[in-house]
Design an enzyme around this catalytic site. Structure first.
Site, short mmCIF file in Angstrom:
data_model
loop_
_atom_site.label_atom_id
_atom_site.label_comp_id
_atom_site.label_asym_id
_atom_site.label_seq_id
_atom_site.Cartn_x
_atom_site.Cartn_y
_atom_site.Cartn_z
N ASP A 34 20.29 2.97 22.11
CA ASP A 34 21.52 3.26 21.37
C ASP A 34 22.62 2.28 21.80
O ASP A 34 23.71 2.25 21.24
CB ASP A 34 21.96 4.73 21.49
CG ASP A 34 22.25 5.17 22.91
OD1 ASP A 34 22.10 4.35 23.84
OD2 ASP A 34 22.64 6.34 23.09
N SER A 35 22.28 1.40 22.77
CA SER A 35 23.15 0.27 23.10
C SER A 35 23.25 -0.70 21.92
O SER A 35 24.04 -1.64 21.97
CB SER A 35 22.64 -0.46 24.35
OG SER A 35 21.29 -0.81 24.21
N ASP A 73 15.48 5.36 21.05
CA ASP A 73 16.46 6.06 21.88
C ASP A 73 17.18 7.12 21.03
O ASP A 73 17.80 6.79 20.01
CB ASP A 73 17.48 5.01 22.36
CG ASP A 73 18.17 5.42 23.63
OD1 ASP A 73 17.78 6.44 24.24
OD2 ASP A 73 19.09 4.70 24.04
N LYS A 103 13.24 8.43 23.84
CA LYS A 103 13.94 8.62 25.12
C LYS A 103 15.17 9.48 24.88
O LYS A 103 15.83 9.35 23.84
CB LYS A 103 14.37 7.26 25.69
CG LYS A 103 15.29 7.38 26.90
CD LYS A 103 15.55 6.06 27.57
CE LYS A 103 16.73 5.31 27.05
NZ LYS A 103 18.02 6.03 27.08
N GLU A 105 18.68 11.26 27.14
CA GLU A 105 19.45 11.19 28.39
C GLU A 105 19.66 12.59 28.97
O GLU A 105 19.93 13.54 28.24
CB GLU A 105 20.82 10.55 28.12
CG GLU A 105 20.74 9.12 27.67
CD GLU A 105 22.11 8.48 27.47
OE1 GLU A 105 23.14 9.09 27.83
OE2 GLU A 105 22.14 7.35 26.95
N GLU A 172 19.08 4.81 35.92
CA GLU A 172 20.11 3.79 35.63
C GLU A 172 21.20 3.81 36.69
O GLU A 172 21.78 4.86 37.00
CB GLU A 172 20.73 4.04 34.23
CG GLU A 172 21.80 3.01 33.90
CD GLU A 172 22.21 2.96 32.43
OE1 GLU A 172 21.58 3.63 31.59
OE2 GLU A 172 23.17 2.22 32.14
O1 KIV Z 1 20.62 2.25 25.00
C1 KIV Z 1 20.13 1.64 25.94
O2 KIV Z 1 19.89 0.44 25.90
C2 KIV Z 1 19.85 2.40 27.15
C3 KIV Z 1 19.80 1.63 28.43
C4 KIV Z 1 21.17 1.27 28.87
C5 KIV Z 1 19.10 2.39 29.47
O3 KIV Z 1 19.76 3.59 27.10
#
Ligand code: KIV
Length: 259
Positions: A34-35, A73, A103, A105, A172
């Site tokens: 989600d980055s 994500d 994934k 969090e 992280e």
């Molecule tokens: O969104 C992402 O790239 C992530 C990483 C920072 C772990 O969750």
């Protein structure tokens, strides 16, 4: 790979070309993070990203990838509200976007969601430590696991994630000795981004690695190693193209149709 004591190479990608290049380079795993909010869409926070954004970007990545394992994500509020929301949205990453896994969090408090998704047949990665979707609660981008209380909480988190059936976990931003201790505390593969060398593989954000980041949106963290300056390559190419158009050097005869 963990059993064979081989380190996994893990990187983010967000679209067809970046995924294709990462796959050709031979990475083992790709995270459609989600980055994408910061790297590609120009948002300051990952909380601005929607399920529709993530499905669109994840699909572009899986269409480009021939061998890497692709993890989608789960964006902010796509799994937090209920088990039902978590299963439905995680399922979209698999059915619509073609991802291999998802994934999410959080530690103890998302363990019930992880259990629900695993019970629905999904492959799930946990993510603890600095979790950008909870930046307000964490007080900003801060290294985690610096006090014994934080280490205790992280240990409870990773155990809860494993107990809930997660297949692997990402750590992280924490000191290397904490990364090592957490890895020793569970059987599942443990990957790190800024969690030191004693884990089963390393993740970095592609745009940090290749030097294609707006420093006004995201500062380069200490754990990043930059391998290229693609931003300068793009500025140079576009500047030379601009100069050629303005001076009439482009297009020249070799670029005309016919003749
Ligand atoms: O969104 C992402 O790239 C992530 C990483 C920072 C772990 O969750």
């Amino acid at each position: 790979m963990k059993r064979r004591e081989k380190k996994a190479v893990f990187i983010t990608a967000y679209d067809y070309p970046t995924a294709m290049y990462a796959d050709v380079a031979g990475v083992d795993m790709i995270l459609v993070g989600d980055s994408v909010a910061n790297t590609t869409l120009g948002f300051r926070s990952t909380t601005s990203v929607t399920m529709e954004d993530m499905i669109r970007h994840s699909g572009a990545v899986t269409r480009a990838v021939e061998r890497a394992f692709v993890i989608g994500d789960m964006p902010y509020m796509s799994y937090q509200p209920s088990d039902e929301a978590a299963i439905r949205n995680a399922g979209r990453f698999i059915a619509e976007a073609g991802c291999d896994a998802v994934k999410c969090e959080g530690g103890e408090r998302v363990a019930p969601r992880i259990r629900a998704m695993v019970d629905a047949g999904l492959v799930v990665m946990g993510h603890i430590g600095l979790t950008p979707q909870n930046l307000a609660q964490l007080g900003g981008y801060r290294v985690q696991g610096k006090t014994s209380r934080q280490v205790e909480a992280l240990t409870a988190d990773i155990k809860a994630i494993e107990e809930a059936g997660a297949h692997f976990v990402l750590l992280e931003a924490m000191p290397p000795e904490v990364g090592a201790a957490l890895r020793e505390s569970v059987e599942i593969p443990v990957y790190g981004i800024g969690a030191g060398p004693h884990v089963d593989g390393q993740l970095l954000i592609l745009h940090d690695v290749i030097g294609m980041q707006d420093p006004g949106i995201l500062k380069k963290p200490r754990f990043v190693k930059r391998y290229a300056d693609v931003g300068s390559v793009i500025v140079d190419a576009v500047s030379r193209y601009s100069a050629d158009v303005r001076s009439g050097v482009f297009p020249s005869e070799e670029h005309f149709y016919g003749g």
